[in-house]
Write a protein that holds these residues in place. Structure first.
Motif, short mmCIF file in Angstrom:
data_model
loop_
_atom_site.label_atom_id
_atom_site.label_comp_id
_atom_site.label_asym_id
_atom_site.label_seq_id
_atom_site.Cartn_x
_atom_site.Cartn_y
_atom_site.Cartn_z
N GLY A 1 0.82 -1.20 0.00
CA GLY A 1 0.00 0.00 0.00
C GLY A 1 0.85 1.25 0.00
N LEU A 2 0.18 2.40 -0.08
CA LEU A 2 0.85 3.69 -0.17
C LEU A 2 0.45 4.60 0.99
N ALA A 3 1.35 5.49 1.34
CA ALA A 3 1.02 6.50 2.33
C ALA A 3 0.22 7.62 1.68
N SER A 4 0.53 7.90 0.42
CA SER A 4 -0.18 8.95 -0.32
C SER A 4 -0.14 8.59 -1.80
N PRO A 5 -1.11 9.07 -2.59
CA PRO A 5 -1.12 8.74 -4.02
C PRO A 5 0.06 9.39 -4.73
N PHE A 6 0.49 8.80 -5.81
CA PHE A 6 1.55 9.37 -6.61
C PHE A 6 1.04 10.64 -7.29
N SER A 7 1.89 11.66 -7.32
CA SER A 7 1.51 12.92 -7.94
C SER A 7 1.38 12.76 -9.45
N ALA A 8 0.78 13.77 -10.08
CA ALA A 8 0.65 13.74 -11.54
C ALA A 8 2.01 13.66 -12.21
N GLU A 9 3.00 14.38 -11.63
CA GLU A 9 4.36 14.34 -12.19
C GLU A 9 4.99 12.97 -12.04
N ALA A 10 4.68 12.28 -10.93
CA ALA A 10 5.29 10.98 -10.66
C ALA A 10 4.69 9.86 -11.50
N LYS A 11 3.40 9.97 -11.80
CA LYS A 11 2.70 8.88 -12.47
C LYS A 11 3.32 8.50 -13.81
N GLU A 12 3.93 9.48 -14.47
CA GLU A 12 4.55 9.21 -15.76
C GLU A 12 5.72 8.23 -15.64
N PHE A 13 6.31 8.16 -14.45
CA PHE A 13 7.50 7.33 -14.26
C PHE A 13 7.26 6.14 -13.33
N ILE A 14 6.02 5.93 -12.89
CA ILE A 14 5.70 4.86 -11.96
C ILE A 14 4.79 3.84 -12.64
N ASP A 15 5.14 2.57 -12.57
CA ASP A 15 4.33 1.52 -13.17
C ASP A 15 2.90 1.58 -12.62
N GLU A 16 1.95 1.37 -13.50
CA GLU A 16 0.53 1.51 -13.14
C GLU A 16 0.12 0.57 -12.01
N GLU B 1 20.43 39.03 -15.22
CA GLU B 1 21.47 38.24 -15.90
C GLU B 1 21.01 36.82 -16.24
N ASN B 2 19.68 36.62 -16.21
CA ASN B 2 19.09 35.35 -16.63
C ASN B 2 19.61 34.14 -15.84
N ARG B 3 19.71 34.31 -14.53
CA ARG B 3 20.11 33.20 -13.68
C ARG B 3 18.95 32.77 -12.78
N VAL B 4 17.78 32.66 -13.41
CA VAL B 4 16.58 32.14 -12.75
C VAL B 4 16.26 30.80 -13.39
N TYR B 5 16.08 29.78 -12.57
CA TYR B 5 15.84 28.43 -13.09
C TYR B 5 14.68 27.77 -12.36
N GLN B 6 14.02 26.88 -13.09
CA GLN B 6 12.91 26.12 -12.51
C GLN B 6 13.45 24.80 -11.98
N ILE B 7 13.14 24.49 -10.74
CA ILE B 7 13.58 23.23 -10.15
C ILE B 7 12.84 22.07 -10.83
N PRO B 8 13.55 21.06 -11.32
CA PRO B 8 12.86 19.90 -11.91
C PRO B 8 11.94 19.24 -10.88
N LEU B 9 10.78 18.79 -11.33
CA LEU B 9 9.75 18.30 -10.41
C LEU B 9 9.34 16.86 -10.63
N SER B 10 9.79 16.23 -11.71
CA SER B 10 9.30 14.90 -12.04
C SER B 10 10.34 13.81 -11.78
N PRO B 11 10.00 12.75 -11.08
CA PRO B 11 8.71 12.53 -10.42
C PRO B 11 8.56 13.26 -9.09
N TYR B 12 9.69 13.78 -8.56
CA TYR B 12 9.65 14.53 -7.31
C TYR B 12 10.58 15.75 -7.41
#
Length: 365
Positions: free
Chosen positions: A84-99, A294-305
């Protein structure tokens, strides 16, 4: 004379038969007695990170996590043992987690602001052991004892923070009997942590970069210096720009003002979502910051976490490689796309495609 000989022969034959039966019965009894006196033990005692000696099955076939952090670590090491799981997989995680893992029942979590552990559902799944992984809270021993008594299921605590993840996997391997795979995961974590430590120790103070971790709707929430959730920034050799701020480890972290940000003038700004990234790079109120100019703003990768933590689990290992390479490319010298491919295959049991890796790194390079 002949009759006497026959009688004597029959008596001797009967004696031999009775002796043989007696010997056979004795051997059978001895064998049975030996088997009974040396039964195969079905239990063993495991000492967890809280110093608790817990009796557990010799062969663990079913496990349950106590919360999201434990869920990630257990998924990386032994996904097929999860009931079982403590919490459901996020939308970002589901792409990388077996169904098949996404369909597991949810039990809720024992700790945290969303604590809502469903004892009945957890008991019904009949795990051999419930495993809690994370920081050692002051009451962890009492908490685990109480949970174990309530469930009548062995409950184990294994300490995990960013720096002791190699030991976490070794301990987990001892618990689950899965030492071959957990040793691989331990060695990978050790390699990443060792490289970061070497870079950090050899950096001159003048070369250290400052980093602001932007979260919340307005980008003015942050994981400040000293926060458990901001460990990656410190471990790669950077300085957390949010200094002198009360550390809040729960929720969205500490709230800061634009005036403070302008005073800090961080070298890099890391946005924890696409919306925050868009806001910072387009809103006029952020344009006074050098990192924006100076364009040093970046988005933290989120998938799967989230690579920097959320939850602050083993996902931070790939986060160290990403952030280290981003701000100190000469020292780290990594092909971050290759690092992502290797990490995901080993820890998430999936080989991401070229397109998936590009999506992971959107606005992150």
């Amino acid at each position: 004379m002949k009759k006497q000989s026959i009688t004597l022969f029959l008596v001797m034959l009967l004696a031999l038969f009775l002796t043989g039966c007696s010997g056979t019965d004795k051997q059978t009894a001895d064998s049975s007695e030996n088997n009974h006196s040396q039964p195969e033990s079905a239990k063993r005692v495991f000492t967890d990170s809280a110093g608790r000696a817990v009796e557990i099955p010799n062969d663990i076939k079913k496990i349950a996590p106590s919360g999201p952090l434990a869920q990630i670590v257990l998924y990386t090491s032994s996904p097929d043992l999860l009931v079982g799981l403590a919490s459901p997989f996020s939308a970002e995680a589901k792409e990388f987690i077996d169904e098949k893992y996404q369909k597991l029942p949810e039990f809720g979590q024992f700790y945290g602001k969303n604590a809502s552990l469903n004892m009945e559902a957890l008991s019904a799944a009949e795990p051999d052991v419930v495993i809690d992984i994370g920081e050692a809270k002051k009451t962890v021993k009492e908490d685990m004892d109480k949970l174990q008594d309530q469930l009548d299921i062995p409950t184990i605590f294994i300490e995990a923070n960013l720096n002791n993840l190699p030991e976490t996997y070794i301990k987990l391997g001892e618990l689950l009997g899965n030492t071959e795979e957990t040793e691989q995961l331990s060695e990978y974590c050790e390699k990443v942590l060792s490289q970061a430590k070497e870079v950090k120790e050899n950096l001159k103070a003048v070369d250290q970069k400052s980093v602001y971790y932007a979260s919340g709707n307005a980008g003015l929430n942050t994981n400040a210096e000293g926060s458990f959730h901001a460990q990656v920034i410190d471990e790669v050799g950077a300085k957390n720009a949010a200094v002198g701020v009360d550390v809040i480890s729960k929720g969205a972290g500490s709230v800061v003002s634009m005036e403070q940000l302008i005073q800090w003038q961080p070298d890099y700004i890391l946005a924890d979502s696409k919306d925050v990234y868009t806001l910072i790079t387009t809103d006029d109120s952020w344009k006074e910051l050098t990192a924006v100019k100076e364009n040093r703003v970046y988005q933290i990768p989120l998938s799967p976490y989230n690579f920097l933590g959320s939850p602050p689990s083993v996902n931070r290992i790939i986060g160290m490689q990403w952030l280290g390479q981003l701000i100190y490319p000469e020292q780290y010298q990594l092909d971050i796309k290759q690092s992502i491919s290797e990490f995901y295959k080993l820890f998430y049991h999936v080989k991401p495609t070229t397109e998936q890796i590009s999506a992971i790194l959107e606005n992150a390079q």
